[in-house]
Structures are given as structure tokens and as C-alpha cells.
Design an enzyme around this catalytic site. Sequence first.
Site, PDB file in Angstrom:
ATOM      1  N   ALA A   1      -5.666  -5.240   2.052  1.00 30.92           N
ATOM      2  CA  ALA A   1      -5.172  -3.787   2.152  1.00 30.92           C
ATOM      3  C   ALA A   1      -6.246  -3.074   2.868  1.00 30.92           C
ATOM      4  O   ALA A   1      -5.816  -2.665   4.170  1.00 30.92           O
ATOM      5  CB  ALA A   1      -5.118  -3.210   0.773  1.00 30.92           C
TER       6      ALA A   1
ATOM      7  N   MET B   1       0.867  -1.225   0.080  1.00 33.91           N
ATOM      8  CA  MET B   1      -0.073  -0.036   0.061  1.00 33.91           C
ATOM      9  C   MET B   1       0.979   1.271   0.027  1.00 33.91           C
ATOM     10  O   MET B   1       1.679   1.484   0.828  1.00 33.91           O
ATOM     11  CB  MET B   1      -0.835   0.047   1.309  1.00 33.91           C
ATOM     12  CG  MET B   1      -2.121  -0.999   1.186  1.00 33.91           C
ATOM     13  SD  MET B   1      -2.983  -1.030   2.697  1.00 33.91           S
ATOM     14  CE  MET B   1      -1.850  -2.178   3.883  1.00 33.91           C
TER      15      MET B   1
ATOM     16  N   CYS C   1      -1.397  -2.529 -10.722  1.00 31.96           N
ATOM     17  CA  CYS C   1      -1.850  -0.997 -10.404  1.00 31.96           C
ATOM     18  C   CYS C   1      -2.569  -0.455 -11.563  1.00 31.96           C
ATOM     19  O   CYS C   1      -1.836  -0.331 -12.749  1.00 31.96           O
ATOM     20  CB  CYS C   1      -0.593  -0.251  -9.911  1.00 31.96           C
ATOM     21  SG  CYS C   1      -1.095   1.605  -9.533  1.00 31.96           S
TER      22      CYS C   1
END
Length: 320
Positions: free
Chosen positions: A240, A34, A116
Amino acid sequence: MKSDYIQTTTCQERRKDPIEMFHSGQLVKVCAPMVRYSKLSFRTLVRKYDCDLCYTPMIVAADFVRSAKARDSEFTTNQGDCPLIVQFAANDARLLSDAARIVCPYANGIDINCGCPQRWALAEGYGACLINKPELVRDMVKQVRNQVENPRFSVSIKIRIHDDLTRTVDLCRKAEATGVSWITVHGRTVEERHQPVHYEAIKIIKESMSIPIVANGDIRSLKEAENVWHTTGTDGVMVARGLLANPAMFAGYEETPLKCIWDWVDIALELGTPYMCFHQHLMYMMEKITSRQEKRIFNALSSTSAVLDYLTDHYGIDRT
């Protein structure tokens, strides 16, 4: 790269490595990479609450290799920070292998970010665009394998899925043939953000592979983690936002216990965590246990001393 706390014993010698953990038959509980958040202090906290494996925030390999300043700011570890995976954004096999060699003595492995979806990452050739470049992924994995001498050093990838799942299965099979240690699958496409996670797709990928697969996406409690683990048949789950809101989640707590907040204060002060990071984590942790008015007051605090005073006054947490 700050390694002031590292002893001469390397990480691989001190703890069971992740590959063995994934083959144990037990649920492996993983803290996701993260940006800004999964740094040393937070990793230290979640490890106290049954997190088995932690990732660093995504680090741009090119900057890491070329800049000592980037190494010092982006990668900090200590002897207790283990097992540890360093995640890199990369699109060049040589630069990635150079980065891997730098971190090899201090980590169990590296992960290539192939998931991502942010525009800047895609524009630079990083992240989710790599799921459409299996040959480049292959070259990067091979180069790291050739350059890092430690055979126990893992090389993994974290991906998103394609609209056409056969393309994702093909990508994973090619990665497996290249020598990838395991694959983490976020069960959404590049375009999807808050839509339901496609756990069935993760299950199909797992059934198509021999290497470990880790499921990722919208897991907010230990019960949900166990359900996803059973539903998908994967070898671990990666979390996350669920851990940001409740770092004690993997230990079975439904919301952040006060002891966890106390532990965060201790760890953050000991490791010299910058104020903004220290405060932001507390804002996440206390989301469910504070009223709207309390949030307004707490979120406006601007110093460590003010935060400590607030916690002492409202929750009896006194670390002075």
C-alpha cells in the site's frame, strides 16, 4: 459505474487470471486496496511498473447495490485495467452477492474486507470485526459462489491476525473449506498500527493452508518484497504505502523516477483525475526527491496548471 472504455471482451478472457498467477511459483506483486488512492488512474500507473494485480479501494457493498450514484463514483475501469479485484465492505451475504454480480463482467473477482481496523467500519459490522465472525464470512463466500455463474471469478478475503494465532488459522481453514480463492494476511492485530509486522505469523498461516496466501504489511521496496516472499513462503506480496511513495517500486526503483512522475501526469490528465487526487499522489511520489522548502511550495499549489508549471520549471517535465 463508469465502463466507457470497456470492449466486449471480458477481463477474464483477456488476461491470465490471478489464481493461475498465484500458482506460478513466481512472486505475484499486488497493489493494495487504498481508500481514495487505488483508483483507475493509479492502477494504470503501477501496472506500467511491474504490478501484477490491482485492487480497487474498499467499496461499501450496500451503497453500491442501492445507489447508481455510488456505482458511478466508486467503480471506474477500462479494458487495460486487468487483472482486477474489487474489494467490498459487507456484512450481508445477499447484498454482497448482488454487488459481485454487478462487477462480475468487469473484474476477475471480489475481495471481502476483513481487516479494516477503523472505528466507523467496526461500528457498521465491516472490516476487522469479521475475523471474529467466521460463519458470516462463510455465508458471504457461499452466496457469491452461488450467484456468480463464472467459475473463474475469484472470491478472496483480506484479514488481520488475532492475538491467539490458532484462532486465525482456524478462521483461514474454515474460509478455505468454504471455497475462498486466496487469503491476504496483514501481519498485525486489530489494535496494532505501527508496530512491527508479524511475518512469522504469516508464515505459520501459509504452512497451515493449501490455498494461496498473500503477505501484507510495511513493504517499501522490491528487495523487501522478495525478502518477505522468501521468509514467509507466501505466493505474493501486497503493498500500500510503499507504492504510494514509489509507484515504480515493483520495477526495482528505490525512489520514484522522473519518468514515473511524467507517466502519472499523462495518465491523470487523460483519465480526468480530480485535482486533489492528482496533486496528492504527486506529493507522495515526490516526498523523497524534494527539499523541505520545495515541499512547502509544491504542497500549496492549487491548480493543475500551477503543478504543470512547477514540474516543467524544476524537472523539465513539460506536458503542455
